[in-house]
Scaffold this motif. Structure first.
Motif, PDB file in Angstrom:
ATOM      1  N   UNK A 114       0.838  -1.194   0.000  1.00  0.00           N
ATOM      2  CA  UNK A 114       0.000   0.000   0.000  1.00  0.00           C
ATOM      3  C   UNK A 114       0.876   1.247   0.000  1.00  0.00           C
ATOM      4  N   UNK A 115       0.328   2.325  -0.559  1.00  0.00           N
ATOM      5  CA  UNK A 115       0.977   3.641  -0.558  1.00  0.00           C
ATOM      6  C   UNK A 115       2.393   3.596  -1.119  1.00  0.00           C
ATOM      7  N   UNK A 116       2.572   2.840  -2.198  1.00  0.00           N
ATOM      8  CA  UNK A 116       3.901   2.711  -2.810  1.00  0.00           C
ATOM      9  C   UNK A 116       4.103   3.823  -3.838  1.00  0.00           C
ATOM     10  N   UNK A 117       5.172   4.582  -3.678  1.00  0.00           N
ATOM     11  CA  UNK A 117       5.511   5.653  -4.612  1.00  0.00           C
ATOM     12  C   UNK A 117       7.025   5.742  -4.749  1.00  0.00           C
ATOM     13  N   UNK A 118       7.481   5.969  -5.963  1.00  0.00           N
ATOM     14  CA  UNK A 118       8.916   6.093  -6.207  1.00  0.00           C
ATOM     15  C   UNK A 118       9.345   5.246  -7.382  1.00  0.00           C
ATOM     16  N   UNK A 119      10.637   5.266  -7.645  1.00  0.00           N
ATOM     17  CA  UNK A 119      11.200   4.571  -8.811  1.00  0.00           C
ATOM     18  C   UNK A 119      12.271   3.591  -8.366  1.00  0.00           C
ATOM     19  N   UNK A 120      12.242   2.386  -8.955  1.00  0.00           N
ATOM     20  CA  UNK A 120      13.263   1.382  -8.710  1.00  0.00           C
ATOM     21  C   UNK A 120      14.112   1.224  -9.972  1.00  0.00           C
ATOM     22  N   UNK A 121      15.416   1.490  -9.909  1.00  0.00           N
ATOM     23  CA  UNK A 121      16.270   1.265 -11.073  1.00  0.00           C
ATOM     24  C   UNK A 121      16.463  -0.233 -11.305  1.00  0.00           C
ATOM     25  N   UNK A 122      16.494  -0.639 -12.572  1.00  0.00           N
ATOM     26  CA  UNK A 122      16.680  -2.052 -12.916  1.00  0.00           C
ATOM     27  C   UNK A 122      17.908  -2.192 -13.811  1.00  0.00           C
ATOM     28  N   UNK A 123      19.088  -2.211 -13.226  1.00  0.00           N
ATOM     29  CA  UNK A 123      20.313  -2.286 -14.035  1.00  0.00           C
ATOM     30  C   UNK A 123      20.425  -3.570 -14.838  1.00  0.00           C
ATOM     31  N   UNK A 124      19.763  -4.643 -14.410  1.00  0.00           N
ATOM     32  CA  UNK A 124      19.823  -5.920 -15.116  1.00  0.00           C
ATOM     33  C   UNK A 124      18.604  -6.171 -15.986  1.00  0.00           C
ATOM     34  N   UNK A 125      17.740  -5.151 -16.145  1.00  0.00           N
ATOM     35  CA  UNK A 125      16.534  -5.332 -16.931  1.00  0.00           C
ATOM     36  C   UNK A 125      15.505  -6.166 -16.189  1.00  0.00           C
ATOM     37  N   UNK A 126      14.482  -6.585 -16.918  1.00  0.00           N
ATOM     38  CA  UNK A 126      13.439  -7.430 -16.348  1.00  0.00           C
ATOM     39  C   UNK A 126      13.195  -8.570 -17.332  1.00  0.00           C
TER      40      UNK A 126
END
Length: 243
Positions: A114-126
């Motif tokens: 709940x209440x999740x906000x922000x950015x997660x960097x993905x250096x290895x992609x998805x």
């Protein structure tokens, strides 16, 4: 002599004094409970960290990771009020130039965020997709009995350049919803030529399908040689994994 003194003091306390003393000892144990124990109870096996420090109400988790998603080093603490309804809820926050915050819970009513906000960097992609970041805006979800029960908020992602003929990064976003027991996020770019649908099941398994439309043959041909497949109106590629 010391044993006799303790016996006399114990008799002098009385029943009420003993209850108060027991309550204080229990409170001290709760206050000093290590955060790492609570994280082990609430978090699924996919959650890992380099270290967990501090007490349950205020601690620090270094290099927190949820499956393929690196959250980073966060401050964390157990929320008091959800305990009243039988729910363990952990709040995490990452400060700095790229802040991130959210709550994860488990207990009565299911598990979720709940209440999740922000950015997660993905250096290895998805998976097989060159996704460089995954973002959330007011995102919440709840799974109950392995089924998506409710969800809200927006999910965003940035796709890196797909080749020399598509040199620019692509930003996509969409509103999350529940569909056939899964969390589904249909995302679209500003121009509408790129779409990506992300599906997540209650077991943590996810699927992502990227579709590109309106590309000239000289642009789509190299992509077809690199793993994309022809589709009506364009080309596409799918990938999957487990959170």
């Amino acid at each position: 002599m010391i044993g006799r003194f303790i016996f006399v003091r114990d008799k002098a306390l009385g029943r009420r004094g003993k209850l108060v003393l027991a309550g204080l000892l229990l409170l001290a144990l709760i206050v000093l409970l290590p955060l790492r124990l609570v994280l082990g109870w609430i978090a699924p096996a996919a959650v890992t960290a380099r270290s967990v420090e501090g007490a349950v109400w205020s601690g620090r988790i270094a290099d927190l990771r949820v499956g393929p998603l690196p959250v980073g080093t966060v401050s964390a603490g157990l929320d008091v009020l959800p305990l009243m309804i039988g729910r363990g809820q952990l709040s995490v926050e990452r400060a700095g130039p790229a802040p991130f915050a959210g709550k994860a819970y488990a207990g009565v009513g299911g598990t979720g965020l709940s209440s999740v906000s922000g950015v997660l960097p993905l250096p290895d992609g998805l998976g097989d997709l060159p996704i460089t970041s995954l973002g959330f805006d007011g995102f919440s979800m709840r799974f109950s009995a392995g089924q998506c029960a409710e969800v809200d908020g927006t999910v965003k992602l940035t796709l890196a350049s797909l080749g020399p003929l598509l040199p620019d990064a692509i930003a996509l976003s969409g509103k999350a919803r529940c569909e056939n027991g899964k969390l589904v996020v249909p995302m679209r770019s500003a121009g509408g030529m790129e779409t990506l649908t992300l599906r997540v099941g209650g077991d943590g398994r996810w699927q992502a399908d990227l579709a590109l439309s309106g590309l000239p043959p000289e642009v789509s041909a190299p992509l077809l040689q690199s793993g994309f497949a022809a589709r009506p109106g364009g080309i596409g590629i799918g990938t999957s994994g487990v959170f």
